[in-house]
Design a protein around this motif. Sequence first.
Motif, PDB file in Angstrom:
ATOM      1  N   ILE A 224     -47.223 -64.979  26.038  1.00  0.00           N
ATOM      2  CA  ILE A 224     -46.624 -65.906  27.144  1.00  0.00           C
ATOM      3  C   ILE A 224     -47.424 -66.757  27.886  1.00  0.00           C
ATOM      4  O   ILE A 224     -46.797 -67.905  28.431  1.00  0.00           O
ATOM      5  N   ARG A 225     -48.709 -66.748  27.491  1.00  0.00           N
ATOM      6  CA  ARG A 225     -49.609 -67.873  27.889  1.00  0.00           C
ATOM      7  C   ARG A 225     -49.315 -69.097  27.106  1.00  0.00           C
ATOM      8  O   ARG A 225     -49.295 -70.245  27.606  1.00  0.00           O
ATOM      9  N   ASP A 226     -49.209 -68.758  25.662  1.00  0.00           N
ATOM     10  CA  ASP A 226     -48.848 -69.744  24.943  1.00  0.00           C
ATOM     11  C   ASP A 226     -47.313 -70.607  25.237  1.00  0.00           C
ATOM     12  O   ASP A 226     -47.236 -71.630  25.136  1.00  0.00           O
ATOM     13  N   LEU A 227     -46.464 -69.626  25.673  1.00  0.00           N
ATOM     14  CA  LEU A 227     -45.302 -70.085  26.046  1.00  0.00           C
ATOM     15  C   LEU A 227     -45.284 -70.984  27.043  1.00  0.00           C
ATOM     16  O   LEU A 227     -44.616 -72.168  27.264  1.00  0.00           O
ATOM     17  N   ARG A 228     -46.239 -70.684  28.309  1.00  0.00           N
ATOM     18  CA  ARG A 228     -46.409 -71.464  29.225  1.00  0.00           C
ATOM     19  C   ARG A 228     -46.995 -72.580  29.080  1.00  0.00           C
ATOM     20  O   ARG A 228     -46.758 -73.733  29.739  1.00  0.00           O
ATOM     21  N   ALA A 229     -48.018 -72.835  28.324  1.00  0.00           N
ATOM     22  CA  ALA A 229     -48.706 -74.061  27.866  1.00  0.00           C
ATOM     23  C   ALA A 229     -47.834 -74.911  27.356  1.00  0.00           C
ATOM     24  O   ALA A 229     -47.730 -76.227  27.439  1.00  0.00           O
ATOM     25  N   ALA A 230     -46.772 -74.461  26.337  1.00  0.00           N
ATOM     26  CA  ALA A 230     -46.245 -75.188  25.341  1.00  0.00           C
ATOM     27  C   ALA A 230     -45.140 -75.952  26.518  1.00  0.00           C
ATOM     28  O   ALA A 230     -44.691 -77.092  26.476  1.00  0.00           O
ATOM     29  N   ALA A 231     -44.538 -75.102  27.561  1.00  0.00           N
ATOM     30  CA  ALA A 231     -43.650 -75.563  28.140  1.00  0.00           C
ATOM     31  C   ALA A 231     -44.128 -76.449  29.075  1.00  0.00           C
ATOM     32  O   ALA A 231     -43.295 -77.517  29.570  1.00  0.00           O
ATOM     33  N   ALA A 232     -45.206 -76.416  29.833  1.00  0.00           N
ATOM     34  CA  ALA A 232     -46.044 -77.210  30.653  1.00  0.00           C
ATOM     35  C   ALA A 232     -46.201 -78.810  29.929  1.00  0.00           C
ATOM     36  O   ALA A 232     -45.769 -79.709  30.471  1.00  0.00           O
ATOM     37  N   GLU A 233     -46.524 -78.749  28.683  1.00  0.00           N
ATOM     38  CA  GLU A 233     -46.937 -79.856  27.915  1.00  0.00           C
ATOM     39  C   GLU A 233     -45.329 -80.757  27.890  1.00  0.00           C
ATOM     40  O   GLU A 233     -45.277 -81.832  27.812  1.00  0.00           O
ATOM     41  N   ALA A 234     -44.522 -79.827  27.441  1.00  0.00           N
ATOM     42  CA  ALA A 234     -42.946 -80.593  27.339  1.00  0.00           C
ATOM     43  C   ALA A 234     -42.727 -81.168  28.626  1.00  0.00           C
ATOM     44  O   ALA A 234     -41.996 -82.150  28.600  1.00  0.00           O
ATOM     45  N   LEU A 235     -42.805 -80.375  29.511  1.00  0.00           N
ATOM     46  CA  LEU A 235     -42.254 -80.858  30.800  1.00  0.00           C
ATOM     47  C   LEU A 235     -43.079 -82.334  31.437  1.00  0.00           C
ATOM     48  O   LEU A 235     -42.227 -83.108  31.958  1.00  0.00           O
ATOM     49  N   ARG A 236     -44.151 -82.125  30.787  1.00  0.00           N
ATOM     50  CA  ARG A 236     -44.955 -83.417  31.188  1.00  0.00           C
ATOM     51  C   ARG A 236     -44.727 -84.622  30.421  1.00  0.00           C
ATOM     52  O   ARG A 236     -44.801 -85.588  30.840  1.00  0.00           O
ATOM     53  N   THR A 237     -44.198 -84.465  29.115  1.00  0.00           N
ATOM     54  CA  THR A 237     -43.732 -85.575  28.296  1.00  0.00           C
ATOM     55  C   THR A 237     -42.600 -85.838  27.900  1.00  0.00           C
ATOM     56  O   THR A 237     -42.329 -86.953  27.229  1.00  0.00           O
ATOM     57  N   VAL A 238     -41.689 -84.963  28.317  1.00  0.00           N
ATOM     58  CA  VAL A 238     -40.142 -85.149  27.933  1.00  0.00           C
ATOM     59  C   VAL A 238     -39.617 -85.942  29.193  1.00  0.00           C
ATOM     60  O   VAL A 238     -39.449 -85.334  30.159  1.00  0.00           O
ATOM     61  N   ASP A 239     -39.201 -87.206  28.964  1.00  0.00           N
ATOM     62  CA  ASP A 239     -38.507 -87.876  30.235  1.00  0.00           C
ATOM     63  C   ASP A 239     -37.442 -87.751  30.454  1.00  0.00           C
ATOM     64  O   ASP A 239     -36.660 -87.754  29.430  1.00  0.00           O
ATOM     65  N   LEU A 240     -36.712 -87.461  31.646  1.00  0.00           N
ATOM     66  CA  LEU A 240     -35.406 -87.110  31.956  1.00  0.00           C
ATOM     67  C   LEU A 240     -34.407 -88.472  31.650  1.00  0.00           C
ATOM     68  O   LEU A 240     -33.489 -88.204  30.976  1.00  0.00           O
ATOM     69  N   GLY A 241     -35.000 -89.587  32.093  1.00  0.00           N
ATOM     70  CA  GLY A 241     -34.083 -90.554  31.806  1.00  0.00           C
ATOM     71  C   GLY A 241     -33.868 -90.976  30.250  1.00  0.00           C
ATOM     72  O   GLY A 241     -32.682 -91.212  29.781  1.00  0.00           O
ATOM     73  N   GLU A 242     -34.947 -90.788  29.591  1.00  0.00           N
ATOM     74  CA  GLU A 242     -34.814 -90.877  27.993  1.00  0.00           C
ATOM     75  C   GLU A 242     -33.995 -89.593  27.203  1.00  0.00           C
ATOM     76  O   GLU A 242     -33.291 -90.056  26.497  1.00  0.00           O
ATOM     77  N   ALA A 243     -34.288 -88.548  27.787  1.00  0.00           N
ATOM     78  CA  ALA A 243     -33.766 -87.571  27.092  1.00  0.00           C
ATOM     79  C   ALA A 243     -32.218 -87.625  27.530  1.00  0.00           C
ATOM     80  O   ALA A 243     -31.440 -87.118  26.396  1.00  0.00           O
ATOM     81  N   ALA A 244     -31.872 -87.894  28.568  1.00  0.00           N
ATOM     82  CA  ALA A 244     -30.399 -87.862  29.147  1.00  0.00           C
ATOM     83  C   ALA A 244     -29.687 -89.236  28.913  1.00  0.00           C
ATOM     84  O   ALA A 244     -28.518 -89.544  29.509  1.00  0.00           O
ATOM     85  N   ALA A 245     -30.426 -90.109  28.066  1.00  0.00           N
ATOM     86  CA  ALA A 245     -29.958 -91.619  28.063  1.00  0.00           C
ATOM     87  C   ALA A 245     -28.320 -91.674  27.653  1.00  0.00           C
ATOM     88  O   ALA A 245     -27.635 -92.450  28.171  1.00  0.00           O
ATOM     89  N   GLY A 246     -27.653 -90.692  26.978  1.00  0.00           N
ATOM     90  CA  GLY A 246     -26.244 -90.627  26.614  1.00  0.00           C
ATOM     91  C   GLY A 246     -25.478 -90.127  27.481  1.00  0.00           C
ATOM     92  O   GLY A 246     -24.195 -90.115  27.362  1.00  0.00           O
TER      93      GLY A 246
END
Length: 300
Positions: A224-246
């Motif tokens: 679960i610590r790996d889940l949290r690290a992966a989620a935190a990194e993804a939250l940091r790097t996935v931009d809402l504007g880009e992800a929801a462009a369509g």
Amino acid sequence: MTEFAPVPDFARGPEIPESGYLVTELGGGAYGVTSGLDNTMFLVTKKGVVVVDAPLDLGEKLLVGIEEVTPKPITHLIYSHAHADHIGSAHFLARDGLKIVSHELTAQFIKEAKDDRRPLPNETFKGKKSELNVDGERIILEYTGDWHQAGNLFIHLPEQKILTAIDSFTVKNAPFFRLLFSAHVPAYFDAMDQMLDYDFETVVSGHMSLFGTPEDVQTNREYIRDLRAAAAEALRTVDLGEAAAGVPDDNRQARLKVWMDAVVARATELMPASWDKRLGGHDIFLADNLNAVAWSVFID
Ligand SMILES: [Zn+2]
């Protein structure tokens, strides 16, 4: 249909006989019982039997399993928490004189549920800790936080070195959907540390056919610590504007949904591939678990 990895050998557990249940000796008068999907435990004392939960999937087979071990009467039923999949067969055990013990918050949920399968507890406690002494056997009940559901208990048998922590994790497997439907994800993370503070050799965690060890709790904590690290990194790097462009600007809920799906997809890529070889069901529940963890990292 979605393809899943086959169940790895280490996650299989024992074969369940045709009777539909399997009783395993855990030592010091304690026994584990499983249907293959759900599990729990009971303790045979000098005069009777103390049972933790009455899983729905076991039904009356729980009674048959206990009778196979001892003719003594069931004197106590402890509810780990209020969910029907774990106590939905309690009505099969109900009789005059049976002490049904739970945290008062669990009693409150059961009252609200109005479910004949789940008789109301008749001995409840408030606060963090209670101790039962049954024929000289110590059973410690602790409520440390709502890591699964408000009122959920750690049930510790210090003499037998058994910790019962229903719906805390799944032995040799990734957690079921959304960290086993944890009510409060930060408390779920804390629960793994709290469990490891107990003196125990066996952990009964409520699902599938295997009983675990402290190492299994450690593995789940690492996972679960790996889940949290992966989620935190993804939250940091996935931009809402880009992800929801369509998605149109005025459909804000849809934009949020598309963004979070992209966060989960990115976090999935970031999870170490080695978990395939360490836990069963990793592929089945990865997106659900990451969704729960990512929302928690975002808002808690
Ligand atoms: Zn539950």
